[in-house]
Design a protein around this motif. Sequence first.
Motif, PDB file in Angstrom:
ATOM      1  N   GLN A  13      23.666  96.215  20.600  1.00 51.13           N
ATOM      2  CA  GLN A  13      24.259  97.374  20.603  1.00 51.13           C
ATOM      3  C   GLN A  13      25.412  97.506  19.448  1.00 51.13           C
ATOM      4  O   GLN A  13      25.668  98.381  18.700  1.00 51.13           O
ATOM      5  N   LYS A  14      26.046  96.233  19.321  1.00 53.07           N
ATOM      6  CA  LYS A  14      27.122  95.948  18.252  1.00 53.07           C
ATOM      7  C   LYS A  14      26.358  96.110  16.945  1.00 53.07           C
ATOM      8  O   LYS A  14      27.039  96.637  15.966  1.00 53.07           O
ATOM      9  N   ASP A  15      25.258  95.526  16.621  1.00 59.30           N
ATOM     10  CA  ASP A  15      24.581  95.566  15.336  1.00 59.30           C
ATOM     11  C   ASP A  15      24.167  96.983  15.198  1.00 59.30           C
ATOM     12  O   ASP A  15      24.446  97.330  13.799  1.00 59.30           O
ATOM     13  N   LEU A  16      23.805  97.763  15.914  1.00 60.95           N
ATOM     14  CA  LEU A  16      23.566  99.112  15.916  1.00 60.95           C
ATOM     15  C   LEU A  16      24.772  99.859  15.504  1.00 60.95           C
ATOM     16  O   LEU A  16      24.625 100.490  14.377  1.00 60.95           O
ATOM     17  N   TYR A  17      25.761  99.770  16.030  1.00 60.79           N
ATOM     18  CA  TYR A  17      27.102 100.251  15.757  1.00 60.79           C
ATOM     19  C   TYR A  17      27.571 100.190  14.336  1.00 60.79           C
ATOM     20  O   TYR A  17      27.897 100.951  13.569  1.00 60.79           O
ATOM     21  N   LEU A  18      27.753  98.577  13.860  1.00 63.30           N
ATOM     22  CA  LEU A  18      27.978  98.188  12.822  1.00 63.30           C
ATOM     23  C   LEU A  18      27.131  98.904  11.346  1.00 63.30           C
ATOM     24  O   LEU A  18      27.703  99.331  10.636  1.00 63.30           O
ATOM     25  N   HIS A  19      25.929  98.958  11.742  1.00 64.28           N
ATOM     26  CA  HIS A  19      24.867  99.451  11.109  1.00 64.28           C
ATOM     27  C   HIS A  19      25.423 101.004  10.731  1.00 64.28           C
ATOM     28  O   HIS A  19      25.319 101.534   9.376  1.00 64.28           O
ATOM     29  N   LEU A  20      25.295 101.738  11.663  1.00 66.83           N
ATOM     30  CA  LEU A  20      25.369 103.275  11.707  1.00 66.83           C
ATOM     31  C   LEU A  20      27.068 103.496  10.737  1.00 66.83           C
ATOM     32  O   LEU A  20      26.987 104.208  10.317  1.00 66.83           O
ATOM     33  N   GLU A  21      27.876 102.508  11.273  1.00 70.62           N
ATOM     34  CA  GLU A  21      29.175 102.794  10.622  1.00 70.62           C
ATOM     35  C   GLU A  21      29.298 102.450   9.174  1.00 70.62           C
ATOM     36  O   GLU A  21      29.845 103.415   8.332  1.00 70.62           O
ATOM     37  N   MET A  22      28.301 101.546   8.570  1.00 71.83           N
ATOM     38  CA  MET A  22      28.303 101.290   7.265  1.00 71.83           C
ATOM     39  C   MET A  22      27.464 102.347   6.484  1.00 71.83           C
ATOM     40  O   MET A  22      27.409 102.530   5.442  1.00 71.83           O
ATOM     41  N   CYS A  23      26.672 102.886   7.239  1.00 71.45           N
ATOM     42  CA  CYS A  23      25.769 104.092   6.698  1.00 71.45           C
ATOM     43  C   CYS A  23      26.245 105.637   6.633  1.00 71.45           C
ATOM     44  O   CYS A  23      25.685 106.382   6.138  1.00 71.45           O
ATOM     45  N   ASP A  24      27.319 105.606   7.559  1.00 67.86           N
ATOM     46  CA  ASP A  24      27.842 106.959   7.870  1.00 67.86           C
ATOM     47  C   ASP A  24      27.948 107.840   6.838  1.00 67.86           C
ATOM     48  O   ASP A  24      27.651 108.810   6.873  1.00 67.86           O
ATOM     49  N   HIS A  25      28.589 107.386   5.551  1.00 67.35           N
ATOM     50  CA  HIS A  25      28.849 108.087   4.470  1.00 67.35           C
ATOM     51  C   HIS A  25      27.548 108.594   3.934  1.00 67.35           C
ATOM     52  O   HIS A  25      27.633 109.431   2.973  1.00 67.35           O
ATOM     53  N   LEU A  26      26.452 108.259   4.097  1.00 69.90           N
ATOM     54  CA  LEU A  26      25.163 108.527   3.444  1.00 69.90           C
ATOM     55  C   LEU A  26      24.495 109.532   4.031  1.00 69.90           C
ATOM     56  O   LEU A  26      23.650 110.035   3.587  1.00 69.90           O
ATOM     57  N   PHE A  27      24.846 109.974   5.467  1.00 68.27           N
ATOM     58  CA  PHE A  27      24.310 111.150   6.109  1.00 68.27           C
ATOM     59  C   PHE A  27      24.788 112.159   5.518  1.00 68.27           C
ATOM     60  O   PHE A  27      25.896 112.586   5.160  1.00 68.27           O
ATOM     61  N   VAL A  28      23.992 113.426   5.662  1.00 68.76           N
ATOM     62  CA  VAL A  28      24.012 114.694   4.954  1.00 68.76           C
ATOM     63  C   VAL A  28      24.049 115.632   6.358  1.00 68.76           C
ATOM     64  O   VAL A  28      23.103 115.835   6.853  1.00 68.76           O
ATOM     65  N   PRO A  29      25.275 116.173   7.075  1.00 60.88           N
ATOM     66  CA  PRO A  29      26.606 115.971   6.843  1.00 60.88           C
ATOM     67  C   PRO A  29      26.712 114.445   7.424  1.00 60.88           C
ATOM     68  O   PRO A  29      25.805 114.018   8.141  1.00 60.88           O
ATOM     69  N   LEU A  30      28.081 113.925   7.394  1.00 58.42           N
ATOM     70  CA  LEU A  30      28.520 112.680   8.050  1.00 58.42           C
ATOM     71  C   LEU A  30      27.920 112.574   9.296  1.00 58.42           C
ATOM     72  O   LEU A  30      28.125 113.762  10.296  1.00 58.42           O
ATOM     73  N   LEU A  31      27.358 111.331   9.745  1.00 54.06           N
ATOM     74  CA  LEU A  31      26.922 111.051  11.122  1.00 54.06           C
ATOM     75  C   LEU A  31      28.089 111.407  12.128  1.00 54.06           C
ATOM     76  O   LEU A  31      27.957 111.835  13.229  1.00 54.06           O
ATOM     77  N   SER A  32      29.170 110.904  11.645  1.00 59.94           N
ATOM     78  CA  SER A  32      30.612 110.688  12.595  1.00 59.94           C
ATOM     79  C   SER A  32      30.875 112.370  12.752  1.00 59.94           C
ATOM     80  O   SER A  32      31.634 112.221  13.631  1.00 59.94           O
ATOM     81  N   ASP A  33      30.752 113.088  12.025  1.00 58.63           N
ATOM     82  CA  ASP A  33      30.784 114.496  12.219  1.00 58.63           C
ATOM     83  C   ASP A  33      30.098 115.251  13.501  1.00 58.63           C
ATOM     84  O   ASP A  33      30.697 116.194  13.810  1.00 58.63           O
ATOM     85  N   LYS A  34      29.132 114.507  13.644  1.00 54.35           N
ATOM     86  CA  LYS A  34      28.089 115.259  14.762  1.00 54.35           C
ATOM     87  C   LYS A  34      28.048 114.286  15.936  1.00 54.35           C
ATOM     88  O   LYS A  34      27.918 114.903  16.846  1.00 54.35           O
ATOM     89  N   VAL A  35      28.376 112.881  15.765  1.00 57.02           N
ATOM     90  CA  VAL A  35      28.385 112.220  17.257  1.00 57.02           C
ATOM     91  C   VAL A  35      29.396 111.225  17.087  1.00 57.02           C
ATOM     92  O   VAL A  35      30.058 110.768  15.889  1.00 57.02           O
ATOM     93  N   ASN A  36      29.900 110.687  18.200  1.00 62.78           N
ATOM     94  CA  ASN A  36      30.811 109.538  18.357  1.00 62.78           C
ATOM     95  C   ASN A  36      29.750 108.334  17.966  1.00 62.78           C
ATOM     96  O   ASN A  36      28.653 108.021  18.744  1.00 62.78           O
TER      97      ASN A  36
END
Length: 150
Positions: A13-36
Amino acid sequence: MDVIDYEIKKASQKDLYLHLEMCDHLFVPLLSDKVNLHDYAQKIYKKSQTFEAWHDKKLVGLIAVYFNDSQSKKGYITNVSVLENYINKGIASQLIKMTKEYAKNNDFTKISLEVHSKNKNAITLYKKQGFEIENKKEEALFMEFRIKNN
Protein backbone atom coordinates in the motif's frame (compact mmCIF):
# COMPACT_ATOMS: atom_id res chain seq x y z
CA MET A 1 18.00 2.17 -19.34
CA ASP A 2 18.32 -0.81 -17.04
CA VAL A 3 15.93 -3.72 -17.06
CA ILE A 4 12.33 -3.11 -16.05
CA ASP A 5 10.76 -5.93 -14.04
CA TYR A 6 7.06 -6.53 -14.59
CA GLU A 7 5.02 -7.95 -11.72
CA ILE A 8 1.42 -8.56 -10.73
CA LYS A 9 0.17 -7.51 -7.28
CA LYS A 10 3.63 -7.05 -5.71
CA ALA A 11 3.33 -3.45 -4.48
CA SER A 12 2.56 -2.64 -0.86
CA GLN A 13 0.00 0.00 0.00
CA LYS A 14 2.91 2.36 0.77
CA ASP A 15 4.50 1.64 -2.65
CA LEU A 16 1.19 2.50 -4.31
CA TYR A 17 0.79 5.72 -2.34
CA LEU A 18 4.34 6.92 -3.06
CA HIS A 19 3.92 6.13 -6.76
CA LEU A 20 0.60 7.99 -7.00
CA GLU A 21 2.09 10.96 -5.15
CA MET A 22 5.03 11.13 -7.59
CA CYS A 23 2.68 10.87 -10.61
CA ASP A 24 -0.01 13.24 -9.32
CA HIS A 25 1.17 16.23 -11.38
CA LEU A 26 0.94 14.16 -14.60
CA PHE A 27 -2.81 13.57 -14.31
CA VAL A 28 -5.33 15.75 -16.16
CA PRO A 29 -6.82 17.07 -13.88
CA LEU A 30 -4.56 16.38 -10.89
CA LEU A 31 -5.41 13.07 -9.27
CA SER A 32 -5.28 14.71 -5.84
CA ASP A 33 -8.02 17.12 -6.95
CA LYS A 34 -10.33 14.13 -7.45
CA VAL A 35 -9.34 11.71 -4.66
CA ASN A 36 -7.48 11.52 -1.39
CA LEU A 37 -4.26 9.78 -2.48
CA HIS A 38 -3.84 7.83 0.76
CA ASP A 39 -7.42 6.50 0.65
CA TYR A 40 -7.14 5.77 -3.08
CA ALA A 41 -3.90 3.81 -2.59
CA GLN A 42 -5.63 1.80 0.14
CA LYS A 43 -8.63 1.08 -2.12
CA ILE A 44 -6.36 0.01 -4.99
CA TYR A 45 -4.36 -2.20 -2.64
CA LYS A 46 -7.43 -3.92 -1.22
CA LYS A 47 -9.79 -4.14 -4.20
CA SER A 48 -7.88 -4.09 -7.47
CA GLN A 49 -5.54 -6.23 -9.49
CA THR A 50 -2.31 -4.32 -10.08
CA PHE A 51 0.07 -4.63 -12.99
CA GLU A 52 3.39 -3.10 -12.10
CA ALA A 53 6.69 -2.00 -13.60
CA TRP A 54 9.69 -1.89 -11.24
CA HIS A 55 13.15 -0.40 -11.67
CA ASP A 56 15.76 -0.53 -8.90
CA LYS A 57 13.10 -1.55 -6.36
CA LYS A 58 10.98 1.51 -7.24
CA LEU A 59 7.45 1.26 -8.62
CA VAL A 60 7.77 3.19 -11.90
CA GLY A 61 4.61 2.09 -13.70
CA LEU A 62 1.17 1.01 -12.51
CA ILE A 63 -2.15 -0.08 -13.88
CA ALA A 64 -4.87 -0.85 -11.33
CA VAL A 65 -7.96 -2.71 -12.51
CA TYR A 66 -11.14 -3.74 -10.77
CA PHE A 67 -11.99 -7.23 -11.97
CA ASN A 68 -14.86 -7.66 -9.54
CA ASP A 69 -17.91 -7.64 -11.81
CA SER A 70 -18.40 -11.37 -12.27
CA GLN A 71 -21.88 -10.85 -13.77
CA SER A 72 -20.99 -8.68 -16.76
CA LYS A 73 -17.38 -9.97 -16.93
CA LYS A 74 -16.20 -6.38 -17.41
CA GLY A 75 -12.99 -5.03 -15.88
CA TYR A 76 -12.53 -1.35 -15.09
CA ILE A 77 -9.14 0.37 -15.21
CA THR A 78 -9.06 2.89 -12.39
CA ASN A 79 -5.44 4.00 -12.77
CA VAL A 80 -2.70 4.15 -15.39
CA SER A 81 0.46 5.96 -14.31
CA VAL A 82 4.14 5.99 -15.16
CA LEU A 83 6.80 8.11 -13.46
CA GLU A 84 7.88 11.07 -15.57
CA ASN A 85 11.41 9.81 -16.31
CA TYR A 86 9.99 6.50 -17.58
CA ILE A 87 7.35 7.87 -19.98
CA ASN A 88 7.64 6.91 -23.68
CA LYS A 89 9.65 3.77 -22.95
CA GLY A 90 6.86 1.28 -23.67
CA ILE A 91 6.03 0.66 -20.01
CA ALA A 92 2.33 1.63 -20.16
CA SER A 93 1.90 -0.41 -23.36
CA GLN A 94 3.43 -3.48 -21.71
CA LEU A 95 1.24 -3.04 -18.62
CA ILE A 96 -1.87 -2.76 -20.80
CA LYS A 97 -0.87 -5.95 -22.62
CA MET A 98 -0.54 -7.69 -19.25
CA THR A 99 -3.97 -6.37 -18.26
CA LYS A 100 -5.56 -7.66 -21.46
CA GLU A 101 -3.89 -11.07 -21.06
CA TYR A 102 -5.11 -11.35 -17.46
CA ALA A 103 -8.66 -10.40 -18.53
CA LYS A 104 -8.65 -12.97 -21.33
CA ASN A 105 -7.27 -15.73 -19.09
CA ASN A 106 -9.99 -15.01 -16.52
CA ASP A 107 -12.86 -14.98 -19.06
CA PHE A 108 -13.56 -11.26 -18.94
CA THR A 109 -15.19 -9.86 -22.09
CA LYS A 110 -14.41 -6.13 -21.79
CA ILE A 111 -12.10 -3.66 -20.12
CA SER A 112 -13.29 -0.10 -19.75
CA LEU A 113 -11.76 3.15 -18.54
CA GLU A 114 -12.44 6.85 -18.26
CA VAL A 115 -10.02 9.50 -19.49
CA HIS A 116 -10.16 13.31 -19.57
CA SER A 117 -10.73 14.59 -23.11
CA LYS A 118 -7.69 16.91 -22.81
CA ASN A 119 -5.34 14.03 -21.96
CA LYS A 120 -4.26 13.52 -25.58
CA ASN A 121 -1.24 11.31 -24.78
CA ALA A 122 -3.35 8.86 -22.80
CA ILE A 123 -6.07 8.78 -25.47
CA THR A 124 -3.46 8.07 -28.15
CA LEU A 125 -1.98 5.24 -26.04
CA TYR A 126 -5.39 3.66 -25.42
CA LYS A 127 -6.37 3.85 -29.10
CA LYS A 128 -3.06 2.21 -30.10
CA GLN A 129 -3.89 -0.58 -27.65
CA GLY A 130 -7.30 -1.18 -29.25
CA PHE A 131 -9.55 0.82 -26.93
CA GLU A 132 -12.46 2.58 -28.61
CA ILE A 133 -14.44 5.59 -27.46
CA GLU A 134 -17.87 4.36 -26.40
CA ASN A 135 -19.31 7.48 -24.82
CA LYS A 136 -18.60 11.10 -23.93
CA LYS A 137 -19.91 13.06 -20.97
CA GLU A 138 -18.78 16.63 -20.45
CA GLU A 139 -14.95 16.39 -20.45
CA ALA A 140 -14.80 12.63 -19.89
CA LEU A 141 -14.30 10.00 -22.56
CA PHE A 142 -15.37 6.45 -21.78
CA MET A 143 -13.29 3.90 -23.67
CA GLU A 144 -13.59 0.15 -23.95
CA PHE A 145 -11.56 -2.81 -25.15
CA ARG A 146 -13.39 -5.97 -26.18
CA ILE A 147 -11.62 -9.22 -25.36
CA LYS A 148 -11.60 -11.81 -28.10
CA ASN A 149 -11.74 -15.21 -26.39
CA ASN A 150 -10.94 -17.69 -29.14
